[in-house]
Design a protein around this motif. Structure first.
Motif, PDB file in Angstrom:
ATOM      1  N   GLU A  40       0.756  -1.260   0.117  1.00  0.00           N
ATOM      2  CA  GLU A  40      -0.041  -0.040  -0.060  1.00  0.00           C
ATOM      3  C   GLU A  40       0.731   1.187   0.169  1.00  0.00           C
ATOM      4  O   GLU A  40       0.383   2.282  -0.715  1.00  0.00           O
ATOM      5  N   LYS A  41       1.910   1.257   0.880  1.00  0.00           N
ATOM      6  CA  LYS A  41       2.791   2.558   1.016  1.00  0.00           C
ATOM      7  C   LYS A  41       3.825   2.707  -0.299  1.00  0.00           C
ATOM      8  O   LYS A  41       3.762   3.783  -0.612  1.00  0.00           O
ATOM      9  N   ILE A  42       4.140   1.602  -0.950  1.00  0.00           N
ATOM     10  CA  ILE A  42       4.593   1.726  -2.319  1.00  0.00           C
ATOM     11  C   ILE A  42       3.814   2.453  -3.361  1.00  0.00           C
ATOM     12  O   ILE A  42       4.104   3.605  -3.932  1.00  0.00           O
ATOM     13  N   LYS A  43       2.367   1.934  -3.387  1.00  0.00           N
ATOM     14  CA  LYS A  43       1.339   2.723  -4.342  1.00  0.00           C
ATOM     15  C   LYS A  43       1.272   4.027  -3.933  1.00  0.00           C
ATOM     16  O   LYS A  43       1.159   4.912  -4.801  1.00  0.00           O
ATOM     17  N   ASP A  44       0.910   4.373  -2.590  1.00  0.00           N
ATOM     18  CA  ASP A  44       0.899   5.831  -2.292  1.00  0.00           C
ATOM     19  C   ASP A  44       1.900   6.721  -2.593  1.00  0.00           C
ATOM     20  O   ASP A  44       1.829   7.687  -2.904  1.00  0.00           O
ATOM     21  N   ILE A  45       3.262   6.214  -2.273  1.00  0.00           N
ATOM     22  CA  ILE A  45       4.295   7.000  -2.662  1.00  0.00           C
ATOM     23  C   ILE A  45       4.610   7.421  -4.025  1.00  0.00           C
ATOM     24  O   ILE A  45       4.846   8.508  -4.613  1.00  0.00           O
ATOM     25  N   LEU A  46       4.483   6.182  -4.921  1.00  0.00           N
ATOM     26  CA  LEU A  46       4.716   6.472  -6.327  1.00  0.00           C
ATOM     27  C   LEU A  46       3.433   7.356  -6.906  1.00  0.00           C
ATOM     28  O   LEU A  46       3.796   8.290  -7.865  1.00  0.00           O
TER      29      LEU A  46
END
Length: 136
Positions: free
Chosen positions: A10-16
């Motif tokens: 989830e954090k990867i998608k949020d950051i990207l």
């Protein structure tokens, strides 16, 4: 093979998304060494390289070169958030690979080494229960 936790995905998608690169991925790569072995860098990358292993979970992608993938066999990319900050961590939920310990001491001359207690992804000196060698 490295895995990705649900929270990290989830954090990867949020950051990207925030970075304006929703179709990119995180890259994990090993650099240098020392008393605790290699250090790992995590960065945004827009394409995989030749020989990269692509790990995907719930639409989040991580690129890992073959050498780093071998060193991280059995590792999980996680994400932590606490009073000290937040960030991605690499842990070994099933224990460090054989030969993956460290010889703690004072041989590191630059910051972030063995026993420094720096939050460098649950590695040496961090005391993280999810991985690393937990040198004190």
């Amino acid at each position: 093979m490295i895995t990705i936790s649900d929270i990290a995905a989830e954090k990867i998608k949020d950051i990207l998304k925030v970075e304006g690169a929703p179709n990119s991925a995180l890259r994990v790569t090993a650099t240098g060494g020392g008393c605790c072995g290699p250090q790992y860098e995590i960065m945004i990358d827009d394409k995989s390289g030749d020989g990269d292993i692509v790990v995907e979970k719930e639409g989040a992608k991580v690129f890992v070169d073959a050498v780093t993938a071998k060193a991280l066999s059995g590792a999980e990319l996680g994400f932590i958030s606490d009073e000290r900050g937040e960030g991605f961590v690499l842990g070994f939920p099933k224990g460090m690979p054989s030969g993956g310990g460290c010889g703690c001491g004072s041989s590191e001359s630059s910051g972030g080494g063995c026993g420094s207690g720096e939050r460098s992804g649950g590695g040496c000196g961090s005391g993280e229960s999810s991985g690393g060698c937990g040198c004190s």
